[in-house]
Design a protein around this motif. Sequence first.
Motif, PDB file in Angstrom:
ATOM      1  N   VAL A  82       0.857  -1.292  -0.055  1.00 49.18           N
ATOM      2  CA  VAL A  82      -0.146  -0.094  -0.043  1.00 49.18           C
ATOM      3  C   VAL A  82       1.117   1.460  -0.028  1.00 49.18           C
ATOM      4  O   VAL A  82       0.562   2.025  -0.670  1.00 49.18           O
ATOM      5  CB  VAL A  82      -0.816  -0.164   1.193  1.00 49.18           C
ATOM      6  CG1 VAL A  82      -1.713   1.235   1.288  1.00 49.18           C
ATOM      7  CG2 VAL A  82      -2.033  -0.909   0.840  1.00 49.18           C
ATOM      8  N   PRO A  83       1.865   1.587   0.869  1.00 47.08           N
ATOM      9  CA  PRO A  83       2.706   2.489   0.829  1.00 47.08           C
ATOM     10  C   PRO A  83       3.513   2.720  -0.503  1.00 47.08           C
ATOM     11  O   PRO A  83       3.501   3.849  -1.122  1.00 47.08           O
ATOM     12  CB  PRO A  83       3.762   2.319   1.990  1.00 47.08           C
ATOM     13  CG  PRO A  83       3.307   1.491   2.635  1.00 47.08           C
ATOM     14  CD  PRO A  83       2.344   0.514   1.875  1.00 47.08           C
ATOM     15  N   PRO A 109      -8.536   6.178  -1.806  1.00 44.51           N
ATOM     16  CA  PRO A 109      -8.634   5.848  -0.490  1.00 44.51           C
ATOM     17  C   PRO A 109      -7.804   4.376  -0.529  1.00 44.51           C
ATOM     18  O   PRO A 109      -7.593   3.573  -1.268  1.00 44.51           O
ATOM     19  CB  PRO A 109     -10.216   5.376  -0.449  1.00 44.51           C
ATOM     20  CG  PRO A 109     -10.693   6.155  -1.340  1.00 44.51           C
ATOM     21  CD  PRO A 109      -9.875   6.197  -2.397  1.00 44.51           C
ATOM     22  N   GLU A 110      -7.328   4.344   0.885  1.00 52.12           N
ATOM     23  CA  GLU A 110      -6.554   2.989   1.137  1.00 52.12           C
ATOM     24  C   GLU A 110      -7.147   1.843   0.839  1.00 52.12           C
ATOM     25  O   GLU A 110      -6.416   0.947   0.100  1.00 52.12           O
ATOM     26  CB  GLU A 110      -6.056   2.926   2.824  1.00 52.12           C
ATOM     27  CG  GLU A 110      -5.342   2.125   2.975  1.00 52.12           C
ATOM     28  CD  GLU A 110      -4.365   2.019   4.254  1.00 52.12           C
ATOM     29  OE1 GLU A 110      -3.984   1.139   4.922  1.00 52.12           O
ATOM     30  OE2 GLU A 110      -4.070   3.321   4.527  1.00 52.12           O
ATOM     31  N   GLU A 111      -8.418   1.505   1.149  1.00 53.40           N
ATOM     32  CA  GLU A 111      -9.033   0.287   0.895  1.00 53.40           C
ATOM     33  C   GLU A 111      -8.979  -0.022  -0.795  1.00 53.40           C
ATOM     34  O   GLU A 111      -8.812  -1.414  -1.252  1.00 53.40           O
ATOM     35  CB  GLU A 111     -10.466   0.189   1.092  1.00 53.40           C
ATOM     36  CG  GLU A 111     -11.444  -0.933   0.826  1.00 53.40           C
ATOM     37  CD  GLU A 111     -10.641  -2.014   1.469  1.00 53.40           C
ATOM     38  OE1 GLU A 111     -10.735  -3.293   0.773  1.00 53.40           O
ATOM     39  OE2 GLU A 111     -10.053  -2.026   2.702  1.00 53.40           O
ATOM     40  N   ARG A 112      -9.052   1.192  -1.650  1.00 53.70           N
ATOM     41  CA  ARG A 112      -8.959   0.968  -2.948  1.00 53.70           C
ATOM     42  C   ARG A 112      -7.421   0.744  -3.315  1.00 53.70           C
ATOM     43  O   ARG A 112      -7.346  -0.569  -4.322  1.00 53.70           O
ATOM     44  CB  ARG A 112      -9.201   2.239  -3.665  1.00 53.70           C
ATOM     45  CG  ARG A 112      -9.080   2.126  -5.303  1.00 53.70           C
ATOM     46  CD  ARG A 112     -10.006   1.135  -5.922  1.00 53.70           C
ATOM     47  NE  ARG A 112      -9.673   1.022  -7.243  1.00 53.70           N
ATOM     48  CZ  ARG A 112      -9.831  -0.063  -8.236  1.00 53.70           C
ATOM     49  NH1 ARG A 112     -10.211  -1.156  -7.502  1.00 53.70           N
ATOM     50  NH2 ARG A 112      -9.374  -0.155  -9.558  1.00 53.70           N
ATOM     51  N   VAL A 115      -6.303  -2.789  -5.556  1.00 52.81           N
ATOM     52  CA  VAL A 115      -5.069  -2.431  -6.519  1.00 52.81           C
ATOM     53  C   VAL A 115      -3.985  -3.569  -6.389  1.00 52.81           C
ATOM     54  O   VAL A 115      -3.572  -4.100  -7.348  1.00 52.81           O
ATOM     55  CB  VAL A 115      -4.897  -1.210  -6.759  1.00 52.81           C
ATOM     56  CG1 VAL A 115      -3.784  -1.021  -7.946  1.00 52.81           C
ATOM     57  CG2 VAL A 115      -5.830  -0.182  -7.371  1.00 52.81           C
ATOM     58  N   GLY A 116      -3.638  -3.518  -5.136  1.00 57.30           N
ATOM     59  CA  GLY A 116      -2.526  -4.445  -4.855  1.00 57.30           C
ATOM     60  C   GLY A 116      -2.610  -5.884  -4.726  1.00 57.30           C
ATOM     61  O   GLY A 116      -1.756  -6.618  -4.455  1.00 57.30           O
TER      62      GLY A 116
END
Length: 351
Positions: free
Chosen positions: A31-32, A44-47, A51-52
């Motif tokens: 995520v980072p 947003p982090e959830e998105r 993607v990850g």
Amino acid sequence: MDTAPANEPDRPIDGVLLVSFGGPEQPDDVVPFLRSVTRGANIPEERLRQVGEHYFLFGGRSPINDQNRELLSAIETEFAARGHHWPLLWGNRHWHPLLPDTLRAAKQEGRRRLVVLTTAAYPSYSGCRSYREALAEAAADRDDGEGEGFEFLRIGNYALDEGFVQANANAVAAALASVEPGARVVFVTHSIPTAMDDASGPAGQPGTYVAWHQRVAERVCALLGVEDFDLAFCSRSGPPSQPWLEPDVNDHLEALAERGVRSVVLAPIGFTSDHMEVIYDLDTEARQTCDRLGLSMARSATAGVDPAFVRTLVDRIEAAAARRDPTETPPGCGGLGCCSNLREPDREAVH
């Protein structure tokens, strides 16, 4: 920008800088890393976690950093064979080792005149100018107002160089030997917006990104005696309303199966190493498509550390090291007007 003019005829370089995209090396990095890639987009982090998922399928580790380490080792070996003792530096745009950190250490060591090699071989904004902008930004971040600035001697775009073509020909030949005779060769590269392709290459020569891929594919096929081929694309992103280069490789495989093709070789000529777009988009997703369609599939290797490719890179490094003027346009590049930034046309970039 933290750069310094220099036209000294025999001034030695202080090192060779490999600049790459970077990638996560463990799940907590994903995520980072994606936040860095999408900086300014307020995703947003959830998105980002969604993607990850491609990275999480492989343990949260991209292969790109390991492949860069292997490339640096191969270049160092070729340097030794040619009697060079140039230090090798490495900085990524989006994950450690980060480019600003690498330049900070370089400046502390007095290394300011650097030959720059990027892991993107073709002209386009994403593969050329964005790296030049990253260099300008990282150099400016290191400007403490003291001493001379950096002098970057870029090697330029190298996809049309003989060694890159030969490395891909070697890989396609090996893949063809592993499948039934008559397999269809499909060359694959990263899709980009059609507007970016139109702006690729020197001003007045739109479509250089696709044109270079066509030329590489033609030259590979000429070396192998292959009469026909296709060019397809992978890794499309962005809104559906935005035109991107087509056909998508999976759609193209569908079309080939409908035409009665039973065997294919997918050749990722748009990539210098087997990073995520290759191991997921081709080895995973495209292979699933082939399995569903009953197509026999082989995927050829990327240039990687093929000796012909490594020799080409070191030839380029030697030529760049011999340049007197850092503002001289390197081979395979259209200069400052090349590969335009359509969103921020005035954003600073190194030569």
